[in-house]
Design a protein around this motif. Structure first.
Motif: not given
Ligand SMILES: [Mg+2]
Ligand SMILES: Cc1ncc(C[n+]2csc(CCOP(=O)(O)OP(=O)(O)O)c2C)c(N)n1
Length: 617
Positions: A472, A499, A501
């Motif tokens: 992400d 996830n 972050g």
């Molecule tokens: Mg991540």
């Protein structure tokens, strides 16, 4: 002497010259430039823009969304083409140009060819300061584009139209030189782009570039053969140079004939098929237990086409044999002699063939080779466990990798990745079956390379299914070339692991005694936690999207979208804390010497112990 000339602007000369540079691929003569990525502005739209329009039938121009994205795509094109073909990128002056500096560094570190053509200020200085001009108080020759100098293999600023003649010739030498290969920046002053000059017609003669294969020096070759002949526990490190030399067949023959196990770096992975019995898989910090056990004991390491970066050498704590000898088989002397390496400057294919000839019937101890095979079987069982399917609400990265691997079936695939926790997991677990099937940018490990890279790889390999795996964080940093891929009909599949972050940096923070701070979104200063709808975001750019809730759903979505013609983005939530425990090695990340935190003090103690295992030299 009356040379025939043609009157062109400098930019027209650049465009025409690029169309005349050819290479031979599979016996066919093809243009060496796969095209030009362009984002216009003042500083290139009038000069270079007009010139590229003139050659658009033979040298296609592609409009991108972000200069770093397009340059990353161009670099990925070159990497996926094993450096046999490459692209050019043109930008406006100032911010447009500087957006490419990170990409220049990426290409520089990874030794990948790309021709960067940023616009520059007026050479005649009359309208100074122009919009976006950086003004140095003390040096009239400095422009924003000086930032390219330390990250270009060759840099030139074109302040007169005839300068482009030697500059383009040198550019081609650097772009096609196996040892010096890297980014070339020709900074094109905007007034000069538009200036006409009588160029010799011969400058535009067609030129065919074929890779130079450097043969080894006889003394260096003799030393390498002697070292290997006395080896009891030899291993081969396969680096990116094996792929760029297209030496996979020679490497397989070498390993088989002499019974020497092969371990792979991030850039070298896929040099041998995963299923080859002597391919031990990844080595170093993200290495398999099979590779690292052999590396610890090895007495002779034949490093082929490797820069020997810290992830490969476990920050120089991996090799534990006191009598270790490293043979650096490399086209580039800078790499060949690293860390007390015994240099063997040569093309990988040529070098492997010559050493093998000299070794004759030499074979490593059969006990060593057999041990390698047993180690591999043990590793494969561990990898199987890590990647097996699950119904967990938040699967691990490894379980997602397993699903992607199962879903690809027998299709020809190229896996693309660059940064985050995924490179380590993929290095250990991805099962590449053909050379180049694993495309990892881990020299610079640039967040944001992944999506743009997918575009470049697809342009280079239209027949391959291109799968981008991205976190992400990396996706948020640079994703806009998804829109370009829709425009160009260059389909790839993005598997986005959310996830919430920077999972890998959070883990590194904990390992070094740090508090959970500023990595996972929940640990940041915030008024409201962002709930990013990645599927909606990608859909807004025209992608086919799915949000899946489990590993079985992911496999189903991959199967269902396999024949989609549009770029597809599949999003899955993952656990930020789990990684594959099997395999791996210590990595030198400096832990604070003093701190109020007990966790840091404990980590520092462990760190100091670990430092003692390092070799220095
Ligand atoms: Mg991540
Ligand atoms: C341009 C850039 N900035 C910062 C970093 C340092 N960095 C490496 S991985 C990472 C986090 C990546 O997050 P994500 O893509 O979500 O992957 P995850 O760690 O969660 O697997 C950061 C900040 C980098 N490699 N590149």
């Amino acid at each position: 002497m009356s040379q025939k000339t043609v009157r062109l602007t400098m930019a027209q000369a650049v465009a025409r010259f690029l169309t005349r540079q050819m290479t031979i691929i599979d016996g066919e003569r093809v243009p060496i430039f796969g095209g030009v990525f362009a984002i216009f502005g003042h500083g290139n739209v009038a000069g270079v823009g007009e010139a590229l329009y003139g050659v658009r039938e033979t040298l296609p121009t592609y409009r991108a969304q972000n200069e770093q994205g397009m340059a990353n795509a161009a670099i990925a094109f070159a990497k996926a083409s094993f450096r046999r073909r490459f692209m050019a990128c043109t930008t406006s002056i100032g911010p447009g140009a500087l957006n490419m500096v990170t990409s220049a560094a990426l290409a520089h570190v990874n030794r990948l060819p790309v021709l960067l053509l940023p616009g520059d200020v007026f050479a005649n200085r009359r309208p100074d300061p122009v919009l976006q001009q950086v003004e140095s108080f003390g040096d009239g020759t400095i422009s924003a584009n000086d930032c390219f100098k330390p990250v270009s293999r060759y840099f030139d600023r074109i302040t007169r139209p005839e300068q482009i003649i030697p500059a383009l010739r040198r550019a081609m030498q650097v772009l096609t030189d196996p040892a010096d290969c890297g980014p070339v920046t020709l900074s094109l002053c905007q007034d000069v782009q538009a200036e006409a000059y009588d160029y010799p017609e011969s400058f535009f003669d067609e030129k065919v570039w074929v890779p130079r294969r450097i043969e080894p020096d006889l003394d260096e070759l003799a030393s390498a053969i002697e070292a290997l002949r006395s080896a009891k526990k030899p291993i081969i490190i396969a680096g990116g140079g094996v792929l760029y030399s297209e030496a996979s067949a020679e490497l397989a023959a070498f390993a088989e004939k002499h019974g020497i196990p092969v371990v792979e770096t991030q850039a070298g992975k896929s040099a041998l098929p995963h299923s080859h019995p002597l391919n031990m898989g990844s080595v170093g910090v993200t290495g398999t237990s099979a590779s690292n056990a052999l590396a610890e004991e090895a007495d002779v390491v034949l490093a082929v086409g490797s820069r020997l970066q810290d992830f490969t050498t476990g920050s120089w704590a991996l090799f534990k044999n006191e009598a270790l000898k490293i043979i650096g088989l490399n086209v580039q002397a800078f790499d060949a002699g690293k860390h007390e390496g015994q240099p063997l400057i040569s093309d990988a294919r040529a070098g492997l063939n010559r050493i093998s000839g000299g070794l004759g019937s030499y074979k490593a101890d059969s006990a060593w080779t057999e041990r390698a095979k047993a180690g591999k079987a043990e590793w494969l069982a561990a990898a199987e466990r890590a990647t097996a399917t699950t119904n967990a609400a938040l699967p691990s990265d490894a379980q997602v990798i397993g699903a992607v691997q199962r879903a690809r079936g027998g299709r020809k695939t190229t896996l693309v990745c660059a940064a985050g926790g995924l490179p380590g997991e993929l290095h250990k677990l991805w099962q590449a079956e053909e050379p180049g099937g694993y495309h990892m940018e881990y020299g610079f490990s640039t967040m944001g390379y992944e999506v743009a890279g997918g575009l470049g790889v697809k342009l280079a390999k239209p027949d391959s299914d291109v799968i981008v795996m991205v976190g992400d964080g990396s996706y948020m940093m640079l994703n806009s070339e998804i829109a370009s891929s829709i425009m160009l009909g260059a389909k790839f599949t993005v598997v986005l692991l959310d996830n919430a972050g920077y999972g890998c940096i959070n883990r590194l923070q904990m390992e070094t005694g740090g508090a959970n701070f500023n990595n996972l979104l929940k640990d940041t200063h915030h008024v409201e936690l962002p709930q990013i709808d990645f599927a909606a975001h990608a859909a807004a750019m025209g992608a086919v999207t799915r949000k899946v809730g489990s590993i079985p759903e992911l496999e189903a979505a991959l199967a269902e979208t396999a024949d989609e013609v549009r770029t597809t983005v599949i999003v899955i939530d993952t656990d930020p804390l789990i990684t594959t425990e099997a395999g791996g090695h210590w990595w030198d990340v400096a832990v604070p010497e003093v701190s109020d935190r007990d966790q840091v003090k404990a980590a520092r103690e462990g760190y100091e112990k670990a430092l003692q295992a390092r070799r220095f030299g």
